[in-house]
Write a protein that holds these residues in place. Structure first.
Motif, PDB file in Angstrom:
ATOM      1  N   PRO A 267      53.036  46.380  46.926  1.00 35.02           N
ATOM      2  CA  PRO A 267      54.398  46.287  47.448  1.00 35.02           C
ATOM      3  C   PRO A 267      55.214  47.577  47.391  1.00 35.02           C
ATOM      4  O   PRO A 267      56.095  47.767  48.216  1.00 35.02           O
TER       5      PRO A 267
ATOM      6  N   LYS B 240      47.873  46.742  50.370  1.00 34.37           N
ATOM      7  CA  LYS B 240      48.809  45.607  50.323  1.00 34.37           C
ATOM      8  C   LYS B 240      49.819  45.720  49.190  1.00 34.37           C
ATOM      9  O   LYS B 240      50.665  44.835  49.037  1.00 34.37           O
TER      10      LYS B 240
ATOM     11  N   ARG C 186      35.606  48.591  48.767  1.00 36.09           N
ATOM     12  CA  ARG C 186      36.252  47.808  49.812  1.00 36.09           C
ATOM     13  C   ARG C 186      37.451  47.045  49.262  1.00 36.09           C
ATOM     14  O   ARG C 186      38.557  47.112  49.804  1.00 36.09           O
ATOM     15  N   ILE C 187      37.244  46.354  48.145  1.00 36.71           N
ATOM     16  CA  ILE C 187      38.332  45.546  47.587  1.00 36.71           C
ATOM     17  C   ILE C 187      39.452  46.453  47.071  1.00 36.71           C
ATOM     18  O   ILE C 187      40.639  46.149  47.229  1.00 36.71           O
TER      19      ILE C 187
ATOM     20  N   GLU D 117      56.275  43.923  41.370  1.00 37.13           N
ATOM     21  CA  GLU D 117      56.023  42.610  40.778  1.00 37.13           C
ATOM     22  C   GLU D 117      54.552  42.202  40.840  1.00 37.13           C
ATOM     23  O   GLU D 117      54.202  41.076  40.523  1.00 37.13           O
ATOM     24  N   SER D 118      53.688  43.143  41.278  1.00 39.51           N
ATOM     25  CA  SER D 118      52.280  42.815  41.461  1.00 39.51           C
ATOM     26  C   SER D 118      51.420  43.479  40.388  1.00 39.51           C
ATOM     27  O   SER D 118      51.560  44.671  40.131  1.00 39.51           O
ATOM     28  N   GLN D 119      50.540  42.681  39.762  1.00 37.89           N
ATOM     29  CA  GLN D 119      49.618  43.225  38.760  1.00 37.89           C
ATOM     30  C   GLN D 119      48.222  42.744  39.099  1.00 37.89           C
ATOM     31  O   GLN D 119      47.973  41.543  39.139  1.00 37.89           O
ATOM     32  N   ILE D 120      47.317  43.672  39.334  1.00 47.99           N
ATOM     33  CA  ILE D 120      45.973  43.287  39.755  1.00 47.99           C
ATOM     34  C   ILE D 120      44.931  44.003  38.905  1.00 47.99           C
ATOM     35  O   ILE D 120      45.040  45.204  38.653  1.00 47.99           O
ATOM     36  N   ASP D 121      43.940  43.228  38.439  1.00 50.55           N
ATOM     37  CA  ASP D 121      42.811  43.801  37.698  1.00 50.55           C
ATOM     38  C   ASP D 121      41.572  43.782  38.581  1.00 50.55           C
ATOM     39  O   ASP D 121      41.297  42.776  39.237  1.00 50.55           O
ATOM     40  N   ILE D 122      40.832  44.877  38.584  1.00 49.35           N
ATOM     41  CA  ILE D 122      39.560  44.913  39.309  1.00 49.35           C
ATOM     42  C   ILE D 122      38.468  45.299  38.321  1.00 49.35           C
ATOM     43  O   ILE D 122      38.616  46.278  37.579  1.00 49.35           O
TER      44      ILE D 122
ATOM     45  N   GLU E 284      41.486  47.554  50.134  1.00 48.58           N
ATOM     46  CA  GLU E 284      42.279  46.436  50.676  1.00 48.58           C
ATOM     47  C   GLU E 284      43.484  46.151  49.793  1.00 48.58           C
ATOM     48  O   GLU E 284      44.587  45.899  50.287  1.00 48.58           O
ATOM     49  N   ILE E 285      43.281  46.184  48.479  1.00 50.47           N
ATOM     50  CA  ILE E 285      44.381  45.867  47.562  1.00 50.47           C
ATOM     51  C   ILE E 285      45.441  46.965  47.592  1.00 50.47           C
ATOM     52  O   ILE E 285      46.639  46.684  47.688  1.00 50.47           O
TER      53      ILE E 285
END
Lengths: 366, 366
Positions: free
Chosen positions: B82, B80, B72-73, B101-106, B76-77
């Motif tokens: 960019p 979103k 799910r996460i 410019e977006s950096q996401i760790d899961i 969703e990420i």
């Protein structure tokens, strides 16, 4: 009461008036809608005692009269009727609807116990552009308190003057202000329940680009939109002295594109939300703006392109408060003003005082 | 695992595979989605042990590998992010996503405990038009039992033969059958869980006008739609001998326009629904068809234009069963067959056996 009415006209009128029907009430007659026919005009009226809405439709009248009909079932049935022409006839106990091959009876109540349509003794009025009123409501209403110990906080302060009006809402954690220029405004201020403004906003969306006529009486304010009049009761008491809350100085000024900041906050919030606290951190270091969040599912690090003037800062916020502001503004650029990580942040548009938001930070933890 | 992938391609693949992610499971790894990269192809796979879905996307691979990421996460990420280009890199504990410019760790799980992608040893296959499969599902699935004492009733019987296939669903109160002509069909029959067919229907709606390839193994059936494969486990046991349920004779035949009958049933149902029993009455007298309903809120009397042959009859139904049939058929005309007010009613299309519904009446009371 006996009349024939055009289905499209009736549905349109029901869409307005139904907004004032009580959904949760201990008074069963308030689940009804008052209909009254005289002089070839059908008047529709509903009230939940906090606000009332009435409007009227031209009909071919065969007999005058007044009834109270259960709103929800009446609206559902009218929407499903097969033809554009509807014959409505009432006797003491029921309303008889005929439309082509369909005949439906609905049990009705006597109109005797229903509240009267408020009469308007005030004659002073002012005209406001629907677009300005809609924008002001949209940009402030989210900041009103849902269920506050102070009743005034569940309303929005409307301050009207000759050349400007202002809506202000605050809930103890954030405040939203929108100013709009007007011409020939009346001079008054009052506190309108947020729920009423929310229904008014929906009604303004039903009418395209019309003007709104506003009248102010001591205990109520009247909005006339086309043929429809919404009357709101006012919340008594004094509103918070909100000017004292607005920080006057700042040590850090950040100018950035609304959409980019919104998207970055939303992504950081997706990760933060899993931690149930909605906490996002703004880091301003070496003239760079980073948004950081983390929870048990992971972490986000967003770089937000911006013009930065002032000292470095690390500050935490509930992401919802920033997202509410950024999602509801039509401004393309916003400017953020910070003092330190315990003082409220101010959000404005560049070179203008029309929009102003104050957002309290959450205590910062590394 | 390290790769760059196009955002639109990834979202499209996630839209398919997410349909098989468990929403309520006691096995936390089933809330995840399995991703595996090899030979410049990213395979995405999810299963809830009742069905599995896998698909693949071309990527620019920098390093192969397999992980399980919380579905799910992750979805969703990704939605979103960019920019159109996404860099995905995993280490033992987390997936690192970079997009502009977006950096996401899961945080991720090991792929070791996730179920394996089922291998398909069967080579026989058949091709079915997506539109026919969609129509058959839409016209029957509502009649499957939600939570039955007999597990076979929570599934739909699929009977496949050389030149025809048929879907059958029944819940003890009504039965729905749809037949479709095909070419070069395989010969088999099986019971597929209604929930799986509901997800298959959504997937068929994502692809426009494509063909579906079907393979049948002893305990599973495989649907290939474009690059996506949905594998459904089958419900064991024997289906009801439904042919015995279909009335073979009739004393009254009524032919009418589907839309007019649907609208009349819906209006009568609005009044009946308030009485909590959904009961509507069909009256056939003097070659006229009236639908009557009443409850504490009022009453409805609908005249339905129709061709009537046979004896007079008064019979009651749960309106929902008729509305389900009439709302989901694309046929413009329906024919109703009645015996008496205790025997089931049959609904068909004129001069055709492709659609057949059986609806049990409710005991008639004046």
């Amino acid at each position: 009461m006996k009349l024939t009415i055009n289905k499209t006209d009736l549905i349109s009128a029901l869409n307005y008036v139904s907004k004032a029907v009580s959904t949760r009430t201990t008074n069963p007659s308030l689940e009804g809608m008052y209909l009254s026919c005289a002089n070839n005009i059908l008047t529709l009226f509903a009230t939940d005692l906090e606000m009332s809405i009435h409007t009227h439709v031209d009909v071919e009248m065969l007999q005058s009269g007044s009834v109270v009909v259960p709103s929800r079932i009446f609206i559902e049935i009218v929407r499903k009727l097969p033809s554009e022409q509807i014959l409505i006839e009432t006797d003491e106990n029921k309303m008889h609807l005929v439309s082509d091959e369909s005949q439906i009876d609905i049990h009705i109540q006597s109109a005797a116990n229903y509240p009267a349509i408020p009469s308007v003794s005030v004659t002073d009025y002012m005209i406001l552009g629907s677009d300005k009123l809609k924008r002001a409501i949209r940009e402030t209403i989210f900041a009103a308190a849902i269920d506050a110990q102070m009743p005034v906080l569940t309303g929005l302060l409307l301050e009207m003057s000759k050349d400007q009006f202002q809506l202000t809402a605050l809930d103890g954690y954030r405040m939203a202000i929108r100013k709009e220029t007007i011409e020939d405004g009346l001079e008054f201020s009052c506190i309108i329940p947020a729920r009423v403004l929310s229904e008014l906003y929906k009604i303004l969306n039903l009418e395209s680009n019309s003007d709104v006529m506003i009248k102010y009486a001591e205990k109520s304010v009247h909005f006339t939109i086309g043929d429809t009049i919404l009357i709101s009761n006012l919340i008594g008491g004094n509103f918070i002295k909100y000017n004292d809350i607005i920080p006057k100085n700042s040590n850090l000024i950040v100018k950035t594109a609304t959409k980019k900041l919104l998207d970055a906050c939303e992504r950081a919030s997706l990760v933060a939300r899993e931690g149930k606290n909605n906490l996002i951190k703004f880091h301003f270091e070496e003239e760079q703006f980073h948004i950081v969040s983390n929870s048990e599912v992971g972490s986000a690090n967003e770089y937000v392109e911006s013009e930065i003037q002032g000292s470095d800062l690390k500050i935490s916020f509930n992401s919802k408060y920033f997202i509410d502001v950024l999602k509801n503004t039509s401004e393309e650029t916003v400017v953020l003003y910070f003092i330190d990580n315990l003082s409220p942040c101010v959000v404005k548009t560049p070179n203008s005082e029309e929009m102003l938001h104050v957002i309290l930070p959450v205590r910062y933890k590394e």
